[in-house]
Design an enzyme around this catalytic site. Structure first.
Site, PDB file in Angstrom:
ATOM      1  N   ARG A 112      72.177  86.702  -3.877  1.00  0.00           N
ATOM      2  CA  ARG A 112      73.277  87.582  -4.300  1.00  0.00           C
ATOM      3  C   ARG A 112      73.031  88.038  -5.741  1.00  0.00           C
ATOM      4  O   ARG A 112      73.236  89.193  -6.101  1.00  0.00           O
ATOM      5  CB  ARG A 112      74.630  86.856  -4.210  1.00  0.00           C
TER       6      ARG A 112
ATOM      7  N   GLN B 158      76.712  91.669   0.038  1.00  0.00           N
ATOM      8  CA  GLN B 158      76.261  90.525   0.828  1.00  0.00           C
ATOM      9  C   GLN B 158      75.062  90.928   1.695  1.00  0.00           C
ATOM     10  O   GLN B 158      74.047  90.218   1.753  1.00  0.00           O
ATOM     11  CB  GLN B 158      77.418  90.027   1.703  1.00  0.00           C
TER      12      GLN B 158
ATOM     13  N   ASP C  36      79.807  83.549   9.964  1.00  0.00           N
ATOM     14  CA  ASP C  36      80.796  83.730   8.882  1.00  0.00           C
ATOM     15  C   ASP C  36      82.056  83.001   9.344  1.00  0.00           C
ATOM     16  O   ASP C  36      82.197  82.655  10.530  1.00  0.00           O
ATOM     17  CB  ASP C  36      81.041  85.250   8.713  1.00  0.00           C
TER      18      ASP C  36
ATOM     19  N   HIS D 145      81.155  94.388   3.443  1.00  0.00           N
ATOM     20  CA  HIS D 145      80.681  93.518   2.345  1.00  0.00           C
ATOM     21  C   HIS D 145      79.216  93.900   2.078  1.00  0.00           C
ATOM     22  O   HIS D 145      78.287  93.134   2.344  1.00  0.00           O
ATOM     23  CB  HIS D 145      80.813  92.059   2.763  1.00  0.00           C
TER      24      HIS D 145
ATOM     25  N   ARG E 161      87.035  93.830  -5.390  1.00  0.00           N
ATOM     26  CA  ARG E 161      87.234  93.097  -4.125  1.00  0.00           C
ATOM     27  C   ARG E 161      88.705  93.249  -3.752  1.00  0.00           C
ATOM     28  O   ARG E 161      89.590  92.842  -4.501  1.00  0.00           O
ATOM     29  CB  ARG E 161      86.874  91.617  -4.284  1.00  0.00           C
TER      30      ARG E 161
ATOM     31  N   CYS F 169      77.108  83.526   5.012  1.00  0.00           N
ATOM     32  CA  CYS F 169      77.470  84.155   3.728  1.00  0.00           C
ATOM     33  C   CYS F 169      78.213  83.185   2.816  1.00  0.00           C
ATOM     34  O   CYS F 169      78.234  83.376   1.603  1.00  0.00           O
ATOM     35  CB  CYS F 169      78.309  85.401   3.980  1.00  0.00           C
TER      36      CYS F 169
HETATM   37  N1   CP Z   1      79.894  85.286   0.312  1.00  0.00           N
HETATM   38  C1   CP Z   1      80.813  85.605  -0.615  1.00  0.00           C
HETATM   39  O1   CP Z   1      81.131  86.786  -0.844  1.00  0.00           O
HETATM   40  O2   CP Z   1      81.334  84.539  -1.268  1.00  0.00           O
HETATM   41  P1   CP Z   1      82.568  84.553  -2.271  1.00  0.00           P
HETATM   42  O3   CP Z   1      83.811  84.848  -1.443  1.00  0.00           O
HETATM   43  O4   CP Z   1      82.592  83.188  -2.867  1.00  0.00           O
HETATM   44  O5   CP Z   1      82.351  85.631  -3.290  1.00  0.00           O
HETATM   45  N1  NVA Z   2      84.737  87.465   6.327  1.00  0.00           N
HETATM   46  C1  NVA Z   2      84.942  86.665   5.153  1.00  0.00           C
HETATM   47  C2  NVA Z   2      83.795  86.796   4.216  1.00  0.00           C
HETATM   48  C3  NVA Z   2      83.854  85.913   2.999  1.00  0.00           C
HETATM   49  C4  NVA Z   2      82.708  86.131   2.072  1.00  0.00           C
HETATM   50  C5  NVA Z   2      86.232  87.061   4.486  1.00  0.00           C
HETATM   51  O1  NVA Z   2      86.511  88.277   4.412  1.00  0.00           O
HETATM   52  O2  NVA Z   2      86.965  86.190   4.031  1.00  0.00           O
END
Ligand code: CP
Ligand code: NVA
Length: 308
Positions: free
Chosen positions: A295, A136, A227, A133, A106, A267
């Site tokens: 997930r 997701q 989101d 993502h 990530r 999400c």
């Molecule tokens: N939706 C999602 O990716 O959540 P986290 O940021 O908690 O991993």
């Molecule tokens: N768009 C958000 C998604 C979190 C799961 C971010 O990147 O923070």
């Protein structure tokens, strides 16, 4: 018994690293894992987790998924490994490939993820970048399939910022032939290369719509999705974005214009009274926590294919 197939691509950096058949296969496997119809042993397999941004769901669901597969995970916190000191990605990737069997990353810049993918000899998974993502999206379409049984005639409307989550919904939606409508403020449209690519994939080009009007985008929709307005790394834009996104809250007014049996997805994490009202978040049409659970099942399915 259903068996996980090896995927054509070694990495899962983008939704487009999968074919339509592979997405459907992963969703079927995920359903089997969820219903305890599938038991796979990946004893001694190790998943390395590199998270340059915070995470609850992605991190924990990967850890549990790997545990359920009989393997183990190593959380490579960038602040306590040499990653945070700036060791080149190409060196980190080559070293970790010698220890781990798969790596989930990530990070901010999608190019950094691609650099891991380029140098790692073991599969690399996108656990979220600023651009996409895709894990997701697998869980999202699993949740949609559970509700509607197939994707035919499903209209998915995403209301919010056209960044990572929206981009992956568009790409995965195009592979599955799902009608995807994105409603976002001007200047916050999804990535233009993502849109172009999706239009290339859709057999029916009318199935993707990008608009700045949430009211028309929700008409007759079966799934409303949102989101956060300020993503990780955009904390300093919070006040400005709250002004720009005014009118893009999923509330009872918008929901009343969707199909009467529409479900609500998010999400997570969620900010009540911003992108969604508390009333709608908690309402009976919400499948948000099934989506979060999914997930785990989707990633267990993905890992079982990548570790073939
Ligand atoms: N939706 C999602 O990716 O959540 P986290 O940021 O908690 O991993
Ligand atoms: N768009 C958000 C998604 C979190 C799961 C971010 O990147 O923070």
């Amino acid at each position: 018994m259903l068996k996980p197939n090896k995927l054509a691509n070694n990495n899962f950096l983008s939704s487009l690293d999968l074919s339509t058949d592979e997405v459907l296969h992963i969703l079927e496997l995920a359903n089997n894992f969820k219903n305890k119809k599938l038991n796979i042993d990946f004893k001694n397999k190790v998943l390395g987790l590199i998270f340059d941004k915070s995470s609850t769901r992605t991190r924990v669901s990967f850890q549990v998924a790997m545990t359920r597969l009989g393997g183990t995970t190593i959380d490579l916190n960038p602040t306590t490994s040499q990653i945070g000191r700036g060791e080149p990605i190409k060196d980190t990737a080559r070293v970790l490939s010698r220890y781990c069997d798969v790596i989930a990353v990530r990070t901010f810049d999608h190019l950094d993820l691609e650099e891991y993918g380029k140098w790692s000899t073991k599969p690399v998974i996108n656990a979220l970048t600023d651009l996409e993502h895709p894990c997701q999206a697998l869980a999202d379409f699993l949740t949609i399939k559970e509700e509607f049984l197939d994707f035919k005639d499903v209209i998915l409307t995403f209301i919010g910022d056209g960044n990572n989550v929206a981009n992956s919904l568009i790409l995965c939606g195009s592979l599955l032939g799902v009608e995807v409508r994105i409603a976002c403020p001007k200047g916050y449209e999804p990535n233009s290369l993502v849109i172009d690519k999706a239009y290339e994939i859709y057999k029916n080009k009318n199935l993707l719509k990008i608009t700045n009007d949430p009211n028309s985008a929700v008409l007759g929709a079966n799934v409303l999705y949102t989101d956060v307005w300020s993503s990780m790394g955009e904390e300093n834009q919070k006040d400005e974005k709250e002004k720009v996104f005014n009118g893009f809250t999923i509330d009872s007014n918008l929901v009343s214009k969707a199909d009467k049996d529409a479900i609500i997805l998010h999400c997570l994490p969620a900010y009540r009274s911003k992108e969604i009202t508390d009333e709608i978040f908690e309402s009976h049409k919400s499948r948000i926590f099934d989506q979060a659970e999914n997930r785990l099942h989707a990633q267990q399915a993905l890992l079982s294919c990548l570790l073939q």
